[in-house]
Design a protein around this motif. Structure first.
Motif, PDB file in Angstrom:
ATOM      1  N   MET A   1       9.381   1.467  22.806  1.00 20.01           N
ATOM      2  CA  MET A   1       9.930   2.372  21.805  1.00 20.01           C
ATOM      3  C   MET A   1       9.273   2.099  20.462  1.00 20.01           C
ATOM      4  N   THR A   2       8.898   3.166  19.765  1.00 20.28           N
ATOM      5  CA  THR A   2       8.260   2.997  18.466  1.00 20.28           C
ATOM      6  C   THR A   2       9.243   2.421  17.448  1.00 20.28           C
ATOM      7  N   ARG A   3       8.712   1.687  16.510  1.00 14.94           N
ATOM      8  CA  ARG A   3       9.533   0.998  15.511  1.00 14.94           C
ATOM      9  C   ARG A   3       9.141   1.420  14.102  1.00 14.94           C
ATOM     10  N   PHE A   4      10.031   1.195  13.204  1.00 13.46           N
ATOM     11  CA  PHE A   4       9.809   1.442  11.780  1.00 13.46           C
ATOM     12  C   PHE A   4       8.676   0.551  11.290  1.00 13.46           C
ATOM     13  N   ASP A   5       7.753   1.124  10.528  1.00 18.49           N
ATOM     14  CA  ASP A   5       6.593   0.393  10.012  1.00 18.49           C
ATOM     15  C   ASP A   5       6.983  -0.235   8.671  1.00 18.49           C
ATOM     16  N   ASP A   6       7.296  -1.523   8.698  1.00 11.82           N
ATOM     17  CA  ASP A   6       7.751  -2.199   7.489  1.00 11.82           C
ATOM     18  C   ASP A   6       6.660  -2.290   6.420  1.00 11.82           C
ATOM     19  N   ASP A   7       5.415  -2.411   6.847  1.00 11.12           N
ATOM     20  CA  ASP A   7       4.325  -2.508   5.872  1.00 11.12           C
ATOM     21  C   ASP A   7       4.168  -1.191   5.117  1.00 11.12           C
ATOM     22  N   ALA A   8       4.219  -0.075   5.831  1.00  6.88           N
ATOM     23  CA  ALA A   8       4.112   1.223   5.173  1.00  6.88           C
ATOM     24  C   ALA A   8       5.291   1.444   4.236  1.00  6.88           C
ATOM     25  N   ALA A   9       6.478   1.043   4.679  1.00  3.30           N
ATOM     26  CA  ALA A   9       7.663   1.200   3.836  1.00  3.30           C
ATOM     27  C   ALA A   9       7.541   0.369   2.566  1.00  3.30           C
ATOM     28  N   GLN A  10       7.023  -0.853   2.683  1.00  2.00           N
ATOM     29  CA  GLN A  10       6.862  -1.685   1.496  1.00  2.00           C
ATOM     30  C   GLN A  10       5.822  -1.089   0.558  1.00  2.00           C
ATOM     31  N   GLY A  11       4.766  -0.515   1.129  1.00  2.00           N
ATOM     32  CA  GLY A  11       3.780   0.159   0.292  1.00  2.00           C
ATOM     33  C   GLY A  11       4.406   1.308  -0.486  1.00  2.00           C
ATOM     34  N   ALA A  12       5.325   2.033   0.163  1.00  2.00           N
ATOM     35  CA  ALA A  12       6.014   3.124  -0.528  1.00  2.00           C
ATOM     36  C   ALA A  12       6.928   2.584  -1.631  1.00  2.00           C
ATOM     37  N   ARG A  13       7.597   1.478  -1.361  1.00  2.00           N
ATOM     38  CA  ARG A  13       8.452   0.859  -2.402  1.00  2.00           C
ATOM     39  C   ARG A  13       7.592   0.409  -3.595  1.00  2.00           C
ATOM     40  N   ASP A  14       6.428  -0.166  -3.291  1.00  2.00           N
ATOM     41  CA  ASP A  14       5.548  -0.617  -4.363  1.00  2.00           C
ATOM     42  C   ASP A  14       5.096   0.565  -5.215  1.00  2.00           C
ATOM     43  N   ARG A  15       4.808   1.686  -4.564  1.00  2.00           N
ATOM     44  CA  ARG A  15       4.408   2.874  -5.325  1.00  2.00           C
ATOM     45  C   ARG A  15       5.575   3.366  -6.177  1.00  2.00           C
ATOM     46  N   GLN A  16       6.778   3.401  -5.613  1.00  2.00           N
ATOM     47  CA  GLN A  16       7.946   3.839  -6.379  1.00  2.00           C
ATOM     48  C   GLN A  16       8.117   3.000  -7.654  1.00  2.00           C
ATOM     49  N   ALA A  17       7.827   1.718  -7.532  1.00  2.00           N
ATOM     50  CA  ALA A  17       8.000   0.814  -8.674  1.00  2.00           C
ATOM     51  C   ALA A  17       6.999   1.098  -9.794  1.00  2.00           C
ATOM     52  N   GLN A  18       5.898   1.809  -9.483  1.00  2.00           N
ATOM     53  CA  GLN A  18       4.869   2.088 -10.486  1.00  2.00           C
ATOM     54  C   GLN A  18       4.955   3.491 -11.072  1.00  2.00           C
ATOM     55  N   LEU A  19       5.806   4.344 -10.515  1.00  2.00           N
ATOM     56  CA  LEU A  19       5.865   5.727 -10.978  1.00  2.00           C
ATOM     57  C   LEU A  19       6.529   5.827 -12.350  1.00  2.00           C
ATOM     58  N   THR A  20       6.234   6.899 -13.046  1.00  2.79           N
ATOM     59  CA  THR A  20       6.681   7.058 -14.433  1.00  2.79           C
ATOM     60  C   THR A  20       8.159   7.454 -14.502  1.00  2.79           C
ATOM     61  N   LYS A  21       8.995   6.463 -14.238  1.00  5.58           N
ATOM     62  CA  LYS A  21      10.450   6.623 -14.259  1.00  5.58           C
ATOM     63  C   LYS A  21      11.076   5.240 -14.260  1.00  5.58           C
ATOM     64  N   PRO A  22      12.298   5.113 -14.718  1.00  4.67           N
ATOM     65  CA  PRO A  22      12.989   3.834 -14.564  1.00  4.67           C
ATOM     66  C   PRO A  22      13.194   3.519 -13.082  1.00  4.67           C
ATOM     67  N   PRO A  23      13.106   2.259 -12.688  1.00  4.96           N
ATOM     68  CA  PRO A  23      13.300   1.891 -11.281  1.00  4.96           C
ATOM     69  C   PRO A  23      14.643   2.402 -10.748  1.00  4.96           C
ATOM     70  N   GLY A  24      14.587   3.062  -9.597  1.00  9.26           N
ATOM     71  CA  GLY A  24      15.805   3.542  -8.959  1.00  9.26           C
ATOM     72  C   GLY A  24      16.395   4.799  -9.543  1.00  9.26           C
ATOM     73  N   SER A  25      15.742   5.384 -10.526  1.00  7.40           N
ATOM     74  CA  SER A  25      16.350   6.513 -11.240  1.00  7.40           C
ATOM     75  C   SER A  25      16.389   7.803 -10.421  1.00  7.40           C
ATOM     76  N   LEU A  26      15.585   7.884  -9.366  1.00  8.35           N
ATOM     77  CA  LEU A  26      15.666   9.040  -8.476  1.00  8.35           C
ATOM     78  C   LEU A  26      16.606   8.796  -7.303  1.00  8.35           C
ATOM     79  N   GLY A  27      17.296   7.681  -7.314  1.00  5.52           N
ATOM     80  CA  GLY A  27      18.362   7.426  -6.356  1.00  5.52           C
ATOM     81  C   GLY A  27      17.959   7.610  -4.907  1.00  5.52           C
TER      82      GLY A  27
END
Length: 317
Positions: A1-27
């Motif tokens: 069974m296929t599994r969630f790709d934790d590395d890709a998810a972390q890459g997405a979190r890292d990108r979210q942390a760099q976007l022009t907004k306060p962290p978590g502000s898009l909920g």
């Protein structure tokens, strides 16, 4: 069974942390982008192709007087879907989802589960295979819905068999059952639970389910194999999907619940599964309508995730 790709998810979190907004502000939009990243296996997930599947089936339990509408309405609504006249057609158009309707032996209703099993094991396997076969392997997200007069009653039985509780905990008005008709729904689910005690997903579907609900389960399994995230609709769709957790508690990890239905049992289902819905709009239509609206939110999440500038790109120190 296929599994969630934790590395890709972390890459997405890292990108979210760099976007022009306060962290978590898009909920929740940020969480949805990370969810899609993990299942698509990329830190820049996209939806270029979305598929919507609506499965339709008829139910022998309607002979017990549990719904104000005759089973013929199922075929009438399938024709309406195919003609483009239903709510789901309009919502799929604006959400940019390709809609397909899968009618499963409408001229051959399932059995009355107060008298015996709703389906044979072979019928369950056939409906699940048709559900799996309907999934577009090129889709990047799949939304699921259903149509079937009587299926809020079968869903109450599936939910009670899977998560426990009394018929009264799960039965609701559906398409308009009140008074004596609502009491009849409670009675037949109580009788069905007393008659059948299935232990696995396939056996539970055979005891109580409809072909459209087995089709939903088959589509969910196939989507998992293909790493396609799934958006479930309301009470009936979620009750069908929940049956899969009898065999594998992780079976719905690639799924989102699109909305919290106004059908009272859905809130209990959401709590049992621990899956917060994307939306809560007091909808109770079915057809995949709530899931289609949730797809629009998911698209918004990915537009922000992929299209926003980072602080470095914007030249903001």
């Amino acid at each position: 069974m296929t599994r969630f790709d934790d590395d890709a998810a972390q890459g997405a979190r890292d990108r979210q942390a760099q976007l022009t907004k306060p962290p978590g502000s898009l909920g929740r939009l940020e969480e949805l982008a990370v969810f899609m990243a993990g299942w698509q296996g990329t830190d820049r997930p996209r939806i270029d192709r979305a598929q919507a599947l609506v499965f339709a089936g008829n139910h022998g339990i309607t002979a017990q007087g549990i719904t104000p509408f005759p089973p013929a309405v199922t075929a009438g609504m399938v024709a309406n879907f195919r003609a483009g006249g239903a709510a789901i057609n309009q919502l799929c158009r604006v959400a940019a989802a390709d809609l397909a309707v899968v009618a499963l032996d409408l001229d051959r209703p399932t059995g009355d589960f107060t008298q015996g099993p709703a389906m044979t094991p072979a019928e369950v396997r056939d409906a699940m295979a048709k559900g799996a076969g309907a999934v577009d392997p090129e889709a990047q997200v799949l939304i699921l819905g259903e149509m079937g007069i009587g299926n809020s009653t079968t869903s109450a039985a599936l939910a009670a068999a899977t998560f426990g509780g009394r018929a009264e905990d799960w039965v609701g008005p559906g398409t308009g059952a009140h008074g004596d008709m609502l009491a009849a729904k409670i009675r037949v689910v109580t009788e069905g639970l007393a008659r059948h005690a299935p232990t696995g997903a396939h056996a539970t579907l055979a005891a109580f389910g409809g072909r459209e609900q087995a089709g939903i389960c088959g589509a969910i399994g196939r989507a998992r194999d293909l790493r396609i995230p799934v958006i479930l609709d309301g009470f009936i769709c979620t009750a069908a999907a929940g049956v899969l957790t009898r065999d594998d508690p992780d079976a719905l990890a690639h799924c989102l619940i699109g909305h919290e239905s106004a059908e009272p049992g859905h809130r209990r289902l959401i709590a049992a599964l621990g899956m917060p819905p994307v939306l809560s709009l007091d909808m109770r239509l079915g057809e995949g309508s709530g899931a289609a609206v949730a797809l629009m939110v998911l698209r918004a999440a990915l537009e922000c995730h992929n299209g926003m500038a980072t602080f470095a790109e914007a030249g903001i120190d």
